[in-house]
Design a protein around this motif. Structure first.
Motif, short mmCIF file in Angstrom:
data_model
loop_
_atom_site.label_atom_id
_atom_site.label_comp_id
_atom_site.label_asym_id
_atom_site.label_seq_id
_atom_site.Cartn_x
_atom_site.Cartn_y
_atom_site.Cartn_z
N MET A 1 0.70 -1.23 -0.10
CA MET A 1 0.30 -0.08 0.11
C MET A 1 0.56 1.04 0.06
SD MET A 1 -2.65 0.99 2.67
CE MET A 1 -4.02 0.32 2.82
N THR A 2 0.77 2.36 -0.51
CA THR A 2 1.14 3.24 -0.87
C THR A 2 0.53 4.43 -0.51
OG1 THR A 2 -0.01 4.34 -2.91
CG2 THR A 2 2.02 3.26 -3.30
N ASP A 3 2.08 5.37 -0.12
CA ASP A 3 0.72 6.61 1.22
C ASP A 3 -0.14 7.70 0.41
OD1 ASP A 3 3.96 7.03 2.64
OD2 ASP A 3 2.41 6.17 3.62
N THR A 4 0.75 7.77 -1.22
CA THR A 4 -0.30 8.63 -1.95
C THR A 4 -0.46 8.04 -3.12
OG1 THR A 4 1.23 10.90 -0.88
CG2 THR A 4 -0.27 11.32 -3.13
N PRO A 5 -1.94 7.83 -3.73
CA PRO A 5 -2.36 7.05 -4.73
C PRO A 5 -1.41 8.32 -5.62
CG PRO A 5 -4.48 8.63 -3.30
CD PRO A 5 -3.47 8.81 -2.98
N TRP A 6 -1.67 6.73 -6.71
CA TRP A 6 -0.63 7.58 -7.65
C TRP A 6 -1.39 8.27 -9.03
CZ3 TRP A 6 -1.37 4.57 -12.41
CH2 TRP A 6 -1.32 3.37 -12.59
N LEU A 7 -3.12 6.89 -8.93
CA LEU A 7 -4.03 7.11 -9.67
C LEU A 7 -5.12 7.80 -9.55
CD1 LEU A 7 -5.12 6.76 -12.96
CD2 LEU A 7 -6.11 4.55 -11.52
N THR A 8 -5.69 8.45 -9.97
CA THR A 8 -7.03 9.78 -9.78
C THR A 8 -8.06 9.20 -10.57
OG1 THR A 8 -5.49 11.27 -8.17
CG2 THR A 8 -7.52 11.73 -8.47
N ILE A 9 -8.54 9.01 -10.29
CA ILE A 9 -10.06 9.05 -11.27
C ILE A 9 -11.26 9.77 -11.68
CG2 ILE A 9 -11.77 7.68 -12.28
CD1 ILE A 9 -10.53 5.01 -10.54
N VAL A 10 -10.90 11.27 -11.85
CA VAL A 10 -11.91 12.40 -12.28
C VAL A 10 -12.75 12.33 -12.82
CG1 VAL A 10 -11.87 15.34 -12.08
CG2 VAL A 10 -9.91 13.75 -11.58
N GLY A 11 -14.15 12.41 -12.80
CA GLY A 11 -15.23 12.05 -13.45
C GLY A 11 -15.65 13.78 -13.61
N ILE A 12 -16.25 14.05 -15.52
CA ILE A 12 -15.91 15.33 -15.89
C ILE A 12 -17.79 14.36 -16.55
CG2 ILE A 12 -15.85 16.35 -17.62
CD1 ILE A 12 -13.26 16.15 -16.05
N GLY A 13 -18.18 16.66 -16.01
CA GLY A 13 -19.44 16.74 -16.78
C GLY A 13 -19.50 17.47 -17.53
N GLU A 14 -20.85 17.95 -18.57
CA GLU A 14 -20.46 18.15 -19.65
C GLU A 14 -20.40 20.09 -19.70
OE1 GLU A 14 -21.17 16.96 -22.91
OE2 GLU A 14 -20.51 15.71 -22.08
N ASP A 15 -20.17 20.02 -17.87
CA ASP A 15 -19.56 21.75 -17.62
C ASP A 15 -18.56 21.68 -17.60
OD1 ASP A 15 -19.71 19.91 -15.77
OD2 ASP A 15 -20.34 21.77 -14.10
N GLY A 16 -18.08 20.76 -17.54
CA GLY A 16 -16.43 21.30 -17.71
C GLY A 16 -15.99 21.05 -16.64
N ALA A 17 -14.64 21.79 -16.51
CA ALA A 17 -13.85 22.32 -15.27
C ALA A 17 -14.18 23.11 -14.24
CB ALA A 17 -12.79 23.05 -15.54
N ASP A 18 -15.92 23.61 -14.68
CA ASP A 18 -16.74 24.53 -13.50
C ASP A 18 -17.25 23.43 -13.10
OD1 ASP A 18 -15.85 26.96 -15.54
OD2 ASP A 18 -17.75 26.36 -16.02
N GLY A 19 -17.24 22.45 -13.20
CA GLY A 19 -18.20 21.36 -12.14
C GLY A 19 -16.99 20.21 -11.15
N LEU A 20 -15.59 20.92 -11.71
CA LEU A 20 -14.77 19.87 -10.73
C LEU A 20 -14.50 20.49 -9.60
CD1 LEU A 20 -11.93 19.10 -13.56
CD2 LEU A 20 -13.74 17.61 -13.34
N SER A 21 -14.17 19.71 -8.32
CA SER A 21 -14.29 20.25 -7.14
C SER A 21 -12.64 20.47 -7.01
CB SER A 21 -14.57 19.21 -6.38
OG SER A 21 -13.63 17.54 -7.18
N LEU A 22 -11.98 20.85 -5.75
CA LEU A 22 -10.92 21.20 -5.47
C LEU A 22 -9.91 19.85 -5.37
CD1 LEU A 22 -9.33 24.15 -5.06
CD2 LEU A 22 -9.46 22.98 -2.14
N ALA A 23 -10.10 19.17 -5.12
CA ALA A 23 -9.43 17.69 -5.11
C ALA A 23 -9.15 17.45 -6.77
CB ALA A 23 -10.15 16.60 -4.13
N SER A 24 -10.63 17.47 -7.63
CA SER A 24 -9.13 17.33 -8.92
C SER A 24 -9.02 18.54 -9.61
CB SER A 24 -11.77 17.81 -9.48
OG SER A 24 -12.46 15.58 -8.83
N ARG A 25 -9.10 19.20 -9.45
CA ARG A 25 -8.64 20.74 -9.32
C ARG A 25 -7.06 20.08 -9.80
NH1 ARG A 25 -11.12 25.22 -11.81
NH2 ARG A 25 -13.82 24.23 -11.11
N GLU A 26 -6.94 20.01 -8.39
CA GLU A 26 -5.56 19.84 -7.79
C GLU A 26 -4.59 18.51 -8.48
OE1 GLU A 26 -6.09 19.66 -4.06
OE2 GLU A 26 -6.10 21.82 -2.92
N ALA A 27 -5.96 17.39 -8.90
CA ALA A 27 -4.84 16.21 -9.30
C ALA A 27 -5.00 17.02 -10.64
CB ALA A 27 -6.39 15.53 -9.51
#
Length: 398
Positions: A1-27
């Motif tokens: 098990m690693t301390d920090t995930p190397w893979l992030t799965i980011v959900g995207i809606g039709e509003d694109g970047a406008d609908g992303l959470s802060l965590a998704s933007r940082e990833a």
């Protein structure tokens, strides 16, 4: 098990970047590689790292992601990656702690919000890459169904399917590009659908209506729902057989001597997580079982052509039904191979097979039932009872 995930799965809606959470933007800001469908990539602003389009076939994309294991990788997915999305397929080869998911509202949630339908009481199906016949178990007047469709042609095919099943009066809500500037919601009856310009991504809300036959939820479907050549476990016996097999969500059945496939099909209809293998020596009957399963919405019935015990599936089942090909050698093979507590049910019609079950029940225990049925039939100008062949049923837990 690693301390920090190397893979992030980011959900995207039709509003694109406008609908992303802060965590998704940082990833995305930290990513060394972003991979996703071209439509999702086009919804994002310029990235600080390489971006590649998810390849076809789908499995190649998973291999490409795994080739970058250990780097900071972001995979783009539609809405909620774990609701008819790529999430489950992607993390199957990963350990806990290697991945994180950042979903946005799923298409189903957006559909429910537009239509005012309760998600918990609505059937939600991903049919963008699956046969329309999977709708069959859900078709009943008054039921509400949300369907993910591939494109406009798939929406027209869906309407045609409903018409063919007797549910052409259903009200279709065609929901396009939900959550974005291209969003559009239109309505029409299935038998009057005439939208030539449906665009992807599209979902359809089905407010089911019509005079088609709904599939009962009780065990023992009408015999007429199955194509068969007479080799079928008849409805009352099938109901008692399924009761003895006692399907539990997530369990696997071996249906030996499957004939029309009726037992395996009803096992699968009991719960969407169930699995069933239909073992049939006659290739014509094996194909008929396949067609029956597809028509009743359970195309996941796995057909094995051949004679048991020579062609038993890999792994172990939770329950086994022997409806044809019953022999001492078959029972010996099953008894030696199957683990303790496997449920075995065998039906016999001939005197020879009945004697075999009597002997095995005497040696191994379990319950032995003799089932005798008669139905009313014309008798001259009156009616009388027409008896069916009696069936002896042995059910036992190994």
């Amino acid at each position: 098990m690693t301390d920090t995930p190397w893979l992030t799965i980011v959900g995207i809606g039709e509003d694109g970047a406008d609908g992303l959470s802060l965590a998704s933007r940082e990833a995305l800001a930290r990513a060394e590689l972003v991979i996703g469908p071209s439509r999702h990539l086009s919804l994002l602003p310029a990235l600080n790292c390489p971006a590649i389009e998810w390849p076809v076939p789908f499995a190649e994309g998973i291999e490409r992601v795994m080739a970058h294991r250990g780097k900071r990788v972001v995979v783009l997915a539609s809405g909620d990656p774990f609701w008819f999305g790529l999430g489950t397929s992607l993390i199957r080869r990963l350990e806990p702690g290697e991945w994180a998911a950042r979903p946005v509202p799923s298409t189903f949630s957006l559909c429910a919000a537009r239509l005012g339908w309760p998600v918990q009481a609505t059937a939600c199906l991903g049919l963008h890459a699956a046969p329309l016949s999977r709708l069959r178990p859900h078709l009943a007047p008054g039921q509400k169904i949300l369907v993910l469709a591939r494109n406009g042609d798939a929406v027209k095919a869906l309407a045609d399917y409903l018409i063919g099943q007797g549910f052409g009066a259903s009200r279709l809500h065609v929901l396009e590009a939900l959550g974005g500037p291209r969003e559009r919601v239109r309505q029409a009856r299935a038998d009057a659908l005439a939208f030539p310009d449906v665009v992807h991504p599209v979902a359809v809300g089905i407010d089911c209506a019509g005079t088609g036959t709904a599939l009962p939820r009780a065990s023992g479907l009408p015999d007429g729902l199955f194509d068969h050549d007479g080799q079928i476990t008849k409805r009352p016996i099938r109901a008692l057989t399924l009761s003895a097999l006692a399907p539990v969500p997530g369990e696997t059945l071996w249906d030996i001597g499957a004939g029309s496939g009726s037992i395996g099909i009803e096992w699968l209809l009991a719960h969407p997580a169930n699995r069933a293998f239909a073992i049939e020596a006659d290739p014509v009957r094996a194909e008929r079982a396949r067609v029956n399963a597809a028509g009743l919405g359970v195309d996941r019935l796995e057909i094995i052509s051949g004679r048991a015990p020579d062609v038993l599936p890999d792994g172990v089942p939770d329950a086994v039904f022997v409806g044809g090909g019953l022999s001492h050698a078959l029972l010996e093979a099953l008894w030696s191979r199957l683990p303790a507590e496997t449920r075995l049910v065998a039906n016999a019609v001939t005197l020879e097979s009945e004697a075999l079950l009597v002997q095995w029940q005497s040696d191994k225990g379990g319950d032995l039932l003799r089932l005798e049925l008669a139905s009313a039939a014309p008798l001259g100008s009156r009616r009388g009872w027409r008896a069916s062949y009696p069936v002896v049923q042995w059910s036992v837990a190994l």
